[in-house]
Scaffold this motif. Sequence first.
Motif, short mmCIF file in Angstrom:
data_model
loop_
_atom_site.label_atom_id
_atom_site.label_comp_id
_atom_site.label_asym_id
_atom_site.label_seq_id
_atom_site.Cartn_x
_atom_site.Cartn_y
_atom_site.Cartn_z
N VAL A 216 38.82 47.61 -28.05
CA VAL A 216 39.26 46.22 -27.99
C VAL A 216 38.07 45.37 -28.44
O VAL A 216 37.01 45.40 -27.82
N SER A 217 38.25 44.63 -29.51
CA SER A 217 37.16 43.81 -30.03
C SER A 217 37.26 42.38 -29.50
O SER A 217 38.28 41.97 -28.94
N ALA A 218 36.21 41.62 -29.72
CA ALA A 218 36.20 40.21 -29.33
C ALA A 218 37.30 39.44 -30.06
O ALA A 218 37.91 38.54 -29.50
N ASP B 108 40.18 40.69 -30.95
CA ASP B 108 41.46 41.03 -30.31
C ASP B 108 41.74 40.10 -29.14
O ASP B 108 42.87 39.70 -28.89
N VAL B 109 40.68 39.75 -28.41
CA VAL B 109 40.80 38.91 -27.22
C VAL B 109 40.88 37.42 -27.59
O VAL B 109 41.62 36.67 -26.99
N ALA B 110 40.11 37.02 -28.60
CA ALA B 110 40.04 35.61 -29.00
C ALA B 110 40.04 35.52 -30.53
O ALA B 110 38.99 35.44 -31.16
N ASP C 212 34.65 41.38 -34.91
CA ASP C 212 35.67 42.43 -34.93
C ASP C 212 35.05 43.81 -34.68
O ASP C 212 35.76 44.78 -34.46
N PRO D 195 32.57 44.44 -28.71
CA PRO D 195 33.48 44.27 -27.57
C PRO D 195 33.39 42.85 -27.03
O PRO D 195 32.37 42.17 -27.23
N PRO D 196 34.41 42.36 -26.36
CA PRO D 196 34.40 40.98 -25.87
C PRO D 196 33.27 40.66 -24.89
O PRO D 196 32.86 39.52 -24.79
N HIS E 176 30.05 36.89 -25.40
CA HIS E 176 30.94 36.97 -24.24
C HIS E 176 31.28 35.59 -23.69
O HIS E 176 32.35 35.39 -23.12
N ALA F 220 34.27 34.75 -26.04
CA ALA F 220 35.44 35.62 -25.95
C ALA F 220 36.04 35.67 -24.55
O ALA F 220 37.26 35.64 -24.40
N LEU F 221 35.19 35.72 -23.53
CA LEU F 221 35.69 35.89 -22.16
C LEU F 221 35.72 34.59 -21.36
O LEU F 221 36.64 34.37 -20.57
#
Length: 193
Positions: free
Chosen positions: A49-51, A53-55, A74, A77-78, A102, A105-106
Motif C-alpha cells: 500500500v503506497s502513500a 493509494d491512501v492519498a 507511489d 508506504p504512507p 506521513h 498521507a496519514l
Amino acid sequence: MNPEDWAEAVGAVLRRRGLPWRQLTPAEVTAALTKGAQLWQKAVAGPEVSAVDVAPHLEEEFVANLTNPGKAPDRMPPGCNDVCLWRCRKPDCGYEWKAVLHSRALAGRGCSRCGHARVGAANSRPGLGESLAEVNPTMAEELIEVVGHPGWTAFDLLPTSNKTCQWRCPEPHCRFEYPAPPNRRTGQSSGCP
C-alpha cells in the motif's frame, strides 16, 4: 553473471579470508534464488500500500524527495518519514513547502498558505446573531460595499471587523460616501466625517 558463477566467486573470496564456505545443494540454490527474486520484486514493486493509494492527490503535489532523491510517493508506504518538497495544486496558490510524507498521507496536512487563508476567512465570518446586520442594523443600512469582497453584505461582517468598507451617510442633506472598517465605526461610535 549467472548465480552459480557469482556464488563461486564469493566462495573463493571467503576461503582466502579463512572463512567457512560450502557448496549449496540444488534445493538450497533454488530456495535462495526464489527468496532473492521475491525480495528484489518487492523492492522494485514498492510497498503493498503506497502513500498514493491512501492519498491520491499527493502524486499531483509531489515535487521531490529530499531524503531519498528519485523515490516518489507511489514507491513509499504512507507512514514513511522521508521529507519531501510539495507544491500546492491550486492554480492561484502554487506555494511550495517541505513536509514529512506521513504528515501528508496519514495526518492529512496540506498547503499551509491555503490553510491559513481558509481559517482566516472562517474566523472573520460571523456566527448566527453576531453579524453587523443583526447587532447594529442602523449602521448596516449605511453599508455600500465591503472593499475587496464582492457580494459580501452586512450579514458577512462582524461589528469588530477590520475590513475596509464603503459607507453612505444616512442624512438626506449629506449622502457623503467614505471608507472605514466597521471596528472603527462601532468602537469609536464614529459616522460620517
